[in-house]
Design a protein around this motif. Structure first.
Motif, PDB file in Angstrom:
ATOM      1  N   GLU A  90      -4.158 -25.960  76.668  1.00  0.00           N
ATOM      2  CA  GLU A  90      -5.575 -26.164  77.032  1.00  0.00           C
ATOM      3  C   GLU A  90      -5.788 -27.552  77.628  1.00  0.00           C
ATOM      4  OE1 GLU A  90      -8.035 -23.471  73.765  1.00  0.00           O
ATOM      5  OE2 GLU A  90      -7.127 -25.341  73.104  1.00  0.00           O
ATOM      6  N   MET A 113      -7.638 -29.400  70.956  1.00  0.00           N
ATOM      7  CA  MET A 113      -7.142 -28.497  72.005  1.00  0.00           C
ATOM      8  C   MET A 113      -5.625 -28.309  71.901  1.00  0.00           C
ATOM      9  SD  MET A 113      -9.024 -29.708  75.486  1.00  0.00           S
ATOM     10  CE  MET A 113     -10.735 -29.373  75.838  1.00  0.00           C
ATOM     11  N   ASN A 136     -15.989 -30.892  77.343  1.00  0.00           N
ATOM     12  CA  ASN A 136     -14.950 -30.108  78.026  1.00  0.00           C
ATOM     13  C   ASN A 136     -14.741 -30.639  79.447  1.00  0.00           C
ATOM     14  OD1 ASN A 136     -17.272 -29.328  79.314  1.00  0.00           O
ATOM     15  ND2 ASN A 136     -17.286 -27.249  78.513  1.00  0.00           N
ATOM     16  N   SER A 144      -7.136 -28.264  81.393  1.00  0.00           N
ATOM     17  CA  SER A 144      -8.341 -29.094  81.564  1.00  0.00           C
ATOM     18  C   SER A 144      -8.064 -30.264  82.488  1.00  0.00           C
ATOM     19  CB  SER A 144      -8.831 -29.622  80.214  1.00  0.00           C
ATOM     20  OG  SER A 144      -9.195 -28.559  79.372  1.00  0.00           O
TER      21      SER A 144
END
Length: 364
Positions: free
Chosen positions: A51, A47, A26, A55
């Protein structure tokens, strides 16, 4: 014009890429890896576009180092409907675990939508697995200043990536943990890293990254002496304190199991992947799974419940054949250790070769 190596081009302190492990690597892990001198990689394959965007914002705000985003080139099969007859074995497992069997709205995010995010957010490096981009898609990434890396499990796949204009190829040996990146075959008849890297290095002129079973400085030196410009390590980072793993997964890795305790299976996801053999694989490994990403989506609730319950027997414990050599340092410590190991390995090789050469000369 001087030829810059991959490491110079990406401004890395070490010739090491932290493997993009979907569901594990992640934003926090990428930041820790990049700040330690590795090329941190976001495993963004599963993802959603939102997302990925969030990120990337987080990574960019917490590191000035180069990093990579990895996507799966797949058909997300939006209109696939599994035959109820074929879901019986999964329904049986769900029942045993007292879970409701519910078909998901979506098996996986749309690759096209994820790709749009990359063009917009412009990460320094983008890597791809499970398929191949078109020449046009590679050009679109290049136009945004993005360095493109493809995954290959055979020299034919490496040539295909070179032909569409990729900047580098990651050669994935059969030893590697997690999913096989194959796209011209199912990946079952795998090639070991040593012959694979040699073959690919001789076949293509772009930089080659070696992945599979590399756990320490000695492994890094070995891969580079085969002609790779860098290595990609995944399993080696699983024991690190910067890696967020389910406790049962971590516990399984801490047993320091030998290489032969890992197997290739498609039962969890519909695609071949290497992980620690457990009860789920032994019981259901011979059943015919749905294609990826359908099977992956249908076993997800089972795997999540197993992780919550601390039951390693129903989890996908992805790991490569080097798992016996896993260490539990922080990424920063790991960088120092690998640096020392690289130096001493190079020294050992130099000594061994100088003795050999002296002996060879005096004997001639």
């Amino acid at each position: 014009m001087p030829h810059h190596t991959l490491v110079e081009k990406l401004e890395l302190a070490l010739p090491v890429i932290q493997a993009p492990m979907a569901g594990i690597s992640n934003a926090e892990m990428v930041i820790a890896a990049s700040n330690a001198g590795f090329l941190g990689s976001l495993g963004a394959g599963m993802m959603s576009p939102e997302e990925i965007e969030a990120s990337l914002r987080q990574i960019k705000s917490e590191t000035t180092s180069v990093f990579n985003v990895n996507l799966f080139i797949i058909d997300h099969l939006p209109s696939y409907y599994p035959d109820p007859q074929d879901t019986l074995f999964l329904r049986h497992v769900y029942e045993k675990l007292e879970l409701d069997f519910i078909l998901p709205n979506q098996y996986a995010p749309s690759f096209q939508e994820q790709f749009e995010v990359l063009l917009h957010a412009k990460p320094p490096v983008a890597s791809f697995t499970f398929g191949i981009l078109t020449q046009e898609q590679v050009s679109m990434l290049h136009a945004q200043g993005i360095f493109v890396c493809g995954t290959a499990t055979t020299s034919a796949e490496a040539r295909a990536w070179a032909d569409v204009g990729a900047d580098a190829v990651c050669a994935q040996g059969i030893e590697a943990g997690g999913h096989r990146g194959s796209f011209l075959s199912d990946g079952g008849n795998g090639v070991g890293l040593l012959p694979l890297v040699r073959e690919i290095v001789k076949d293509i002129s772009i930089p080659v990254i070696a992945a599979g079973g590399i756990m320490d400085g000695e492994g890094i030196v070995a891969a580079i002496s085969l002609g790779a410009e860098a290595v990609q390590m995944g399993t080696a980072f699983l024991g690190c304190s910067d890696t967020a793993l389910a406790p049962a997964y971590r516990k399984a890795l801490e047993q320091h199991l030998p290489a032969e305790s890992t197997v290739l299976t498609n039962v969890f996801s519909g695609r071949l992947a290497r992980g620690i053999c457990n009860q789920f694989i032994e019981e259901y490994g011979s059943s015919q799974p749905f294609p990826y990403p359908v099977q992956n989506a249908l076993t997800q609730a089972l795997r999540k419940k197993a992780a919550r319950d601390g039951n390693a027997e129903n989890m996908s414990l992805w790991a490569g054949q080097g798992l016996r050599l896993i260490r539990n340092n922080s990424f920063k410590e790991m960088a120092h250790i690998l640096q020392d190991e690289i130096y001493s390995a190079v020294e050992k090789v130099n000594i061994a070769l100088s003795v050999e050469m002296r002996c060879g000369r005096s004997g001639s």
